[in-house]
Write a protein that holds these residues in place. Structure first.
Motif, PDB file in Angstrom:
ATOM      1  N   ARG A 289     -16.211 -13.908  44.612  1.00  0.00           N
ATOM      2  CA  ARG A 289     -17.556 -14.356  44.982  1.00  0.00           C
ATOM      3  C   ARG A 289     -17.501 -15.857  45.205  1.00  0.00           C
ATOM      4  O   ARG A 289     -17.297 -16.621  44.257  1.00  0.00           O
TER       5      ARG A 289
ATOM      6  N   GLU B  74     -19.461 -19.314  46.757  1.00  0.00           N
ATOM      7  CA  GLU B  74     -20.723 -19.917  47.178  1.00  0.00           C
ATOM      8  C   GLU B  74     -20.456 -21.347  47.631  1.00  0.00           C
ATOM      9  O   GLU B  74     -19.848 -22.134  46.897  1.00  0.00           O
TER      10      GLU B  74
ATOM     11  N   MET C 256     -16.305  -5.211  46.672  1.00  0.00           N
ATOM     12  CA  MET C 256     -16.768  -6.015  47.796  1.00  0.00           C
ATOM     13  C   MET C 256     -16.531  -7.502  47.511  1.00  0.00           C
ATOM     14  O   MET C 256     -16.812  -7.995  46.422  1.00  0.00           O
TER      15      MET C 256
ATOM     16  N   GLN D  51     -17.664 -11.375  48.428  1.00  0.00           N
ATOM     17  CA  GLN D  51     -18.897 -12.000  48.887  1.00  0.00           C
ATOM     18  C   GLN D  51     -18.665 -13.484  49.121  1.00  0.00           C
ATOM     19  O   GLN D  51     -18.032 -14.161  48.303  1.00  0.00           O
ATOM     20  N   GLN D  52     -19.158 -13.975  50.243  1.00  0.00           N
ATOM     21  CA  GLN D  52     -19.167 -15.416  50.485  1.00  0.00           C
ATOM     22  C   GLN D  52     -20.535 -15.789  51.040  1.00  0.00           C
ATOM     23  O   GLN D  52     -20.968 -15.265  52.065  1.00  0.00           O
ATOM     24  N   ARG D  53     -21.191 -16.704  50.339  1.00  0.00           N
ATOM     25  CA  ARG D  53     -22.524 -17.146  50.742  1.00  0.00           C
ATOM     26  C   ARG D  53     -22.476 -18.641  51.019  1.00  0.00           C
ATOM     27  O   ARG D  53     -21.960 -19.413  50.214  1.00  0.00           O
TER      28      ARG D  53
ATOM     29  N   LEU E 112     -16.284  -7.021  52.929  1.00  0.00           N
ATOM     30  CA  LEU E 112     -16.821  -8.378  52.877  1.00  0.00           C
ATOM     31  C   LEU E 112     -18.300  -8.412  53.206  1.00  0.00           C
ATOM     32  O   LEU E 112     -18.764  -7.732  54.132  1.00  0.00           O
ATOM     33  N   GLN E 113     -19.013  -9.239  52.463  1.00  0.00           N
ATOM     34  CA  GLN E 113     -20.376  -9.652  52.810  1.00  0.00           C
ATOM     35  C   GLN E 113     -20.357 -11.164  52.980  1.00  0.00           C
ATOM     36  O   GLN E 113     -20.055 -11.893  52.034  1.00  0.00           O
ATOM     37  N   LEU E 114     -20.651 -11.636  54.191  1.00  0.00           N
ATOM     38  CA  LEU E 114     -20.664 -13.070  54.498  1.00  0.00           C
ATOM     39  C   LEU E 114     -22.037 -13.440  55.035  1.00  0.00           C
ATOM     40  O   LEU E 114     -22.478 -12.923  56.060  1.00  0.00           O
ATOM     41  N   GLN E 115     -22.724 -14.321  54.326  1.00  0.00           N
ATOM     42  CA  GLN E 115     -24.086 -14.715  54.714  1.00  0.00           C
ATOM     43  C   GLN E 115     -24.151 -16.235  54.845  1.00  0.00           C
ATOM     44  O   GLN E 115     -23.762 -16.960  53.916  1.00  0.00           O
TER      45      GLN E 115
ATOM     46  N   THR F 252     -20.260  -7.090  56.586  1.00  0.00           N
ATOM     47  CA  THR F 252     -21.615  -7.437  57.007  1.00  0.00           C
ATOM     48  C   THR F 252     -21.673  -8.948  57.131  1.00  0.00           C
ATOM     49  O   THR F 252     -21.465  -9.661  56.145  1.00  0.00           O
TER      50      THR F 252
END
Length: 277
Positions: free
Chosen positions: A62, A64, A92, A94-96, A122-125, A159
């Motif tokens: 994760r 940030e 998963m 995650q990179q925010r 991956l979830q990249l926002q 995503t």
């Protein structure tokens, strides 16, 4: 030994104008995210390289990344190499990313590409908040697999979200979802996919007018060798690319950046030194 749940890492940067320079006034970091010392190849603007020492992201990690640019400050952020998202056994990653630019501030977010290895999850926002006359030039370049070795993103899911707001009003909000595991139609070759092309990229620049759009189009060869389109949404210039290789897209995005920077920021392009290594 690395915990099974993955790394948690966070970095928060605050840029302020002091005297004739922009300085990194505050830095908070936790886990394996850091920055090198600031560079000033053009005088006032602060060039900073974001580092992730482990060299890659795996399932459960994760990350940030936060950056705030104060009034009158100008920060250019890039990375020394591609971000790598490796195969996951199920968790998963995650990179925010949250960037906030105050009225009169300038942010350039110009990272190297992000590579998704087959099997990555991956979830990249990315969230960009602009105030008043804040300016932004940035891009995101995504490589689904490693086309240089004919590797395809044939399993895994991702995503990718991007939202840009000015004074709490949306300028752009979009999401790309790829889930090869659940629905092959959303993969590279699906009807709703990416024409079988592994490289998808977006460049954005605020404060643009029709003349800037025409200048950016003029910086593009008549036959760039890949699918590339530019448009203007109010004052937001958007360039999108689909390609079979990263290098031509990166080359063309840098050419567009060199064209737009003096027009939108009043400064000639000064390429980060890391790009030449």
């Amino acid at each position: 030994m690395k915990p099974a749940r993955g790394w948690g890492a966070r970095i928060a940067l605050q840029f302020e104008s002091r005297g004739e320079r922009t300085v990194l006034a505050q830095k908070q970091q936790q886990g394996p995210l850091t920055v090198q010392r600031a560079f000033y190849p053009e005088g006032a603007a602060c060039h900073l390289y974001l580092l992730h020492p482990p060299g890659g992201v795996v399932g459960g990690d994760r990350l940030e990344i936060e950056a705030r640019v104060a009034t009158g400050a100008h920060a250019l952020l890039t990375t020394p190499g591609a971000a790598k998202f490796y195969r996951s056994a199920g968790a998963m990653a995650q990179q925010r990313q949250h960037f906030e630019v105050a009225d009169g501030g300038v942010l350039e977010w110009l990272p190297q590409e992000s590579i998704l290895f087959p099997g990555a999850r991956l979830q990249l926002q990315t969230q960009v908040t602009l105030r008043g006359s804040a300016r932004l030039i940035g891009w995101e370049i995504l490589s689904l697999g490693r086309p240089v070795i004919d590797e395809r993103f044939d399993r895994g899911c991702a995503t990718i979200g991007l939202r840009i707001e000015r004074d709490d009003k949306p300028m752009l909000s979009e999401r790309l979802r790829l889930d090869v595991e659940q629905s092959p139609r959303t993969g590279l070759d699906g009807a709703s996919g990416l024409r079988g092309l592994p490289i998808t990229a977006t460049l954005i620049a605020t404060g643009a007018v029709a003349a800037d759009l025409e200048a950016a189009r003029a910086a593009v060869p008549a036959e760039p060798g890949f699918a590339l389109g530019l448009t203007l949404l109010d004052d937001l210039l958007v360039a999108r690319a689909l390609a079979s290789k990263v290098e031509p897209v990166m080359h063309q995005f840098r050419a567009i950046w060199r064209c737009l920077r003096p027009r939108l920021l009043g400064q000639e392009a000064s390429s980060p030194r890391i790009w030449a290594t």
